[in-house]
Design a protein around this motif. Sequence first.
Motif, PDB file in Angstrom:
ATOM      1  N   GLU A 238       9.167  44.709  36.384  1.00  0.00           N
ATOM      2  CA  GLU A 238       9.090  44.560  34.934  1.00  0.00           C
ATOM      3  C   GLU A 238      10.440  44.820  34.269  1.00  0.00           C
ATOM      4  O   GLU A 238      10.599  44.572  33.079  1.00  0.00           O
ATOM      5  CB  GLU A 238       8.055  45.529  34.358  1.00  0.00           C
ATOM      6  CG  GLU A 238       6.634  45.268  34.813  1.00  0.00           C
ATOM      7  CD  GLU A 238       5.631  46.205  34.175  1.00  0.00           C
ATOM      8  OE1 GLU A 238       6.018  46.902  33.203  1.00  0.00           O
ATOM      9  OE2 GLU A 238       4.476  46.259  34.631  1.00  0.00           O
ATOM     10  N   TYR A 239      11.402  45.310  35.030  1.00  0.00           N
ATOM     11  CA  TYR A 239      12.683  45.729  34.468  1.00  0.00           C
ATOM     12  C   TYR A 239      13.769  44.656  34.577  1.00  0.00           C
ATOM     13  O   TYR A 239      14.901  44.893  34.161  1.00  0.00           O
ATOM     14  CB  TYR A 239      13.151  47.001  35.170  1.00  0.00           C
ATOM     15  CG  TYR A 239      12.133  48.105  35.140  1.00  0.00           C
ATOM     16  CD1 TYR A 239      11.810  48.744  33.950  1.00  0.00           C
ATOM     17  CD2 TYR A 239      11.466  48.482  36.299  1.00  0.00           C
ATOM     18  CE1 TYR A 239      10.864  49.748  33.915  1.00  0.00           C
ATOM     19  CE2 TYR A 239      10.509  49.495  36.273  1.00  0.00           C
ATOM     20  CZ  TYR A 239      10.213  50.120  35.078  1.00  0.00           C
ATOM     21  OH  TYR A 239       9.272  51.113  35.048  1.00  0.00           O
ATOM     22  N   HIS A 240      13.421  43.507  35.139  1.00  0.00           N
ATOM     23  CA  HIS A 240      14.385  42.415  35.255  1.00  0.00           C
ATOM     24  C   HIS A 240      14.894  42.052  33.861  1.00  0.00           C
ATOM     25  O   HIS A 240      14.111  41.750  32.959  1.00  0.00           O
ATOM     26  CB  HIS A 240      13.695  41.211  35.896  1.00  0.00           C
ATOM     27  CG  HIS A 240      14.615  40.200  36.476  1.00  0.00           C
ATOM     28  ND1 HIS A 240      14.460  38.848  36.267  1.00  0.00           N
ATOM     29  CD2 HIS A 240      15.712  40.326  37.253  1.00  0.00           C
ATOM     30  CE1 HIS A 240      15.405  38.191  36.916  1.00  0.00           C
ATOM     31  NE2 HIS A 240      16.177  39.061  37.528  1.00  0.00           N
ATOM     32  N   THR A 241      16.212  42.084  33.657  1.00  0.00           N
ATOM     33  CA  THR A 241      16.753  41.935  32.311  1.00  0.00           C
ATOM     34  C   THR A 241      18.090  41.210  32.352  1.00  0.00           C
ATOM     35  O   THR A 241      18.563  40.816  33.427  1.00  0.00           O
ATOM     36  CB  THR A 241      16.894  43.317  31.646  1.00  0.00           C
ATOM     37  OG1 THR A 241      17.206  43.162  30.262  1.00  0.00           O
ATOM     38  CG2 THR A 241      17.984  44.155  32.317  1.00  0.00           C
ATOM     39  N   GLY A 272       6.124  47.138  24.561  1.00  0.00           N
ATOM     40  CA  GLY A 272       4.794  46.860  24.038  1.00  0.00           C
ATOM     41  C   GLY A 272       4.562  45.420  23.639  1.00  0.00           C
ATOM     42  O   GLY A 272       3.456  45.056  23.223  1.00  0.00           O
ATOM     43  N   SER A 273       5.585  44.558  23.766  1.00  0.00           N
ATOM     44  CA  SER A 273       5.445  43.149  23.387  1.00  0.00           C
ATOM     45  C   SER A 273       4.670  42.344  24.417  1.00  0.00           C
ATOM     46  O   SER A 273       4.195  41.239  24.125  1.00  0.00           O
ATOM     47  CB  SER A 273       6.825  42.521  23.200  1.00  0.00           C
ATOM     48  OG  SER A 273       7.519  42.465  24.443  1.00  0.00           O
ATOM     49  N   GLY A 274       4.544  42.885  25.639  1.00  0.00           N
ATOM     50  CA  GLY A 274       3.875  42.140  26.698  1.00  0.00           C
ATOM     51  C   GLY A 274       4.758  41.125  27.381  1.00  0.00           C
ATOM     52  O   GLY A 274       4.290  40.353  28.226  1.00  0.00           O
ATOM     53  N   ILE A 275       6.039  41.090  27.021  1.00  0.00           N
ATOM     54  CA  ILE A 275       7.001  40.182  27.627  1.00  0.00           C
ATOM     55  C   ILE A 275       7.939  40.982  28.511  1.00  0.00           C
ATOM     56  O   ILE A 275       8.439  42.039  28.119  1.00  0.00           O
ATOM     57  CB  ILE A 275       7.815  39.437  26.548  1.00  0.00           C
ATOM     58  CG1 ILE A 275       6.898  38.561  25.698  1.00  0.00           C
ATOM     59  CG2 ILE A 275       8.912  38.579  27.182  1.00  0.00           C
ATOM     60  CD1 ILE A 275       7.610  37.898  24.541  1.00  0.00           C
ATOM     61  N   TYR A 276       8.182  40.464  29.714  1.00  0.00           N
ATOM     62  CA  TYR A 276       9.055  41.142  30.663  1.00  0.00           C
ATOM     63  C   TYR A 276      10.050  40.123  31.244  1.00  0.00           C
ATOM     64  O   TYR A 276       9.837  38.923  31.184  1.00  0.00           O
ATOM     65  CB  TYR A 276       8.242  41.737  31.813  1.00  0.00           C
ATOM     66  CG  TYR A 276       7.092  42.605  31.381  1.00  0.00           C
ATOM     67  CD1 TYR A 276       7.279  43.959  31.151  1.00  0.00           C
ATOM     68  CD2 TYR A 276       5.829  42.066  31.199  1.00  0.00           C
ATOM     69  CE1 TYR A 276       6.227  44.768  30.753  1.00  0.00           C
ATOM     70  CE2 TYR A 276       4.764  42.864  30.805  1.00  0.00           C
ATOM     71  CZ  TYR A 276       4.965  44.213  30.582  1.00  0.00           C
ATOM     72  OH  TYR A 276       3.926  45.001  30.189  1.00  0.00           O
ATOM     73  N   GLY A 277      11.113  40.649  31.840  1.00  0.00           N
ATOM     74  CA  GLY A 277      12.000  39.803  32.624  1.00  0.00           C
ATOM     75  C   GLY A 277      12.670  38.696  31.848  1.00  0.00           C
ATOM     76  O   GLY A 277      12.703  37.540  32.286  1.00  0.00           O
ATOM     77  N   THR A 278      13.203  38.998  30.682  1.00  0.00           N
ATOM     78  CA  THR A 278      13.878  37.977  29.876  1.00  0.00           C
ATOM     79  C   THR A 278      15.269  37.729  30.459  1.00  0.00           C
ATOM     80  O   THR A 278      16.250  38.352  30.065  1.00  0.00           O
ATOM     81  CB  THR A 278      13.976  38.436  28.412  1.00  0.00           C
ATOM     82  OG1 THR A 278      14.482  39.781  28.377  1.00  0.00           O
ATOM     83  CG2 THR A 278      12.617  38.414  27.753  1.00  0.00           C
ATOM     84  N   SER A 279      15.331  36.805  31.397  1.00  0.00           N
ATOM     85  CA  SER A 279      16.578  36.568  32.124  1.00  0.00           C
ATOM     86  C   SER A 279      16.575  35.152  32.683  1.00  0.00           C
ATOM     87  O   SER A 279      15.812  34.303  32.231  1.00  0.00           O
ATOM     88  CB  SER A 279      16.727  37.599  33.249  1.00  0.00           C
ATOM     89  OG  SER A 279      15.593  37.571  34.092  1.00  0.00           O
ATOM     90  N   ASN A 280      17.445  34.886  33.689  1.00  0.00           N
ATOM     91  CA  ASN A 280      17.555  33.564  34.314  1.00  0.00           C
ATOM     92  C   ASN A 280      17.713  32.481  33.239  1.00  0.00           C
ATOM     93  O   ASN A 280      16.807  31.705  32.973  1.00  0.00           O
ATOM     94  CB  ASN A 280      16.341  33.273  35.195  1.00  0.00           C
ATOM     95  CG  ASN A 280      16.253  34.215  36.375  1.00  0.00           C
ATOM     96  OD1 ASN A 280      17.235  34.849  36.751  1.00  0.00           O
ATOM     97  ND2 ASN A 280      15.080  34.321  36.973  1.00  0.00           N
ATOM     98  N   VAL A 281      18.898  32.406  32.641  1.00  0.00           N
ATOM     99  CA  VAL A 281      19.090  31.660  31.408  1.00  0.00           C
ATOM    100  C   VAL A 281      19.894  30.377  31.617  1.00  0.00           C
ATOM    101  O   VAL A 281      20.529  30.169  32.654  1.00  0.00           O
ATOM    102  CB  VAL A 281      19.788  32.536  30.344  1.00  0.00           C
ATOM    103  CG1 VAL A 281      19.041  33.841  30.158  1.00  0.00           C
ATOM    104  CG2 VAL A 281      21.245  32.809  30.715  1.00  0.00           C
TER     105      VAL A 281
END
Length: 330
Positions: A238-241, A272-281
């Motif tokens: 869940e920490y992928h950033t 708390g947004s329910g979104i994880y791993g916002t990466s690979n852009v």
Amino acid sequence: MLLMGACSGPEEQGQSGKVFLAEGGYPNLTERDGKYYFLYQSPTVDSIILHVADSPEDIPSSEPHYIWSPKGISMRNIYSPELFRIDGKWYIYFEADNGANTDNHQLYVLENSSASPTEGEWNLHGPIITSEEWNFGLHPTTFVLDGRQYLLWSGWPKRRTETETQCIYIAEMADPYTLKSERVMISQPEYEWERQWINPDGSRTAYPIYVNENPEVVISPDGKRVAVAYSASGIWTEYHTLGMLHASTDSDLLDPSSWIKEPEPVFQAPEGSGIYGTSNVSILKNPDERGKYYFLYEVKRKDENGDMHKGIRWKEISWEADSLPTLGMP
């Protein structure tokens, strides 16, 4: 087969991103002569599929072009393809292994001299030799600055044993599929947010894996700075950033001291947004609107069973006075 998902224009988005594809990962968006070309990692990871449209909004409903798959080659796990136009030819950079051991992951290049990447023949080059000692590589990307072509990728300082460390490397290229210089490490996982490998529920890999990977390059509109967005921590967590490196365009890009690493993640969803791993852009300047850039990124969400699902979102980004991008919120 059509891509599944919804695509709304970034002009409607404000600071937050909107859904580009409901399912998918590793986006790559390229524009040439008014056509938009979109690659993402095939769900079957055994071929390269290209979508073409007159606008990004039309990509989800476009027909797929199955442009290449390995024939007569022991090649599997075709990951993170990216399309480029260099000196009048098309190139696709990607990674693959032999299907028996992911430790054999290496970098490859496809070349096509046709006017359109959906036509003609794709010729395979590689693997690119990034290290004589241990030729392992992930997530290749390339850019040209002042007539010099560079390759960036994720690799290991040495072969893994009980701990694995993925770092970002750069090298100058003699041609689109051959390195000219030795590889140079410009980033390694050093901060706590780059070294996460255990999920909150305790699920983990067999041993520690610290990650800097999937570099993506963008040059500032004023031409003063090269920015490299990269993914940090384990993709299974869940920490992928997203982290960022940057250097002045008039500096020696093969000198590690030219690069500055931001000490905190640069693109993170609120807790708390329910979104994880916002990466690979993927980052693309819109040729029709001066100063506007498309920013595509991968996100993960949990379903009712707690299983993670990947999707692709997009938004516009702006630029700060110091020639660095402002990414806003996912």
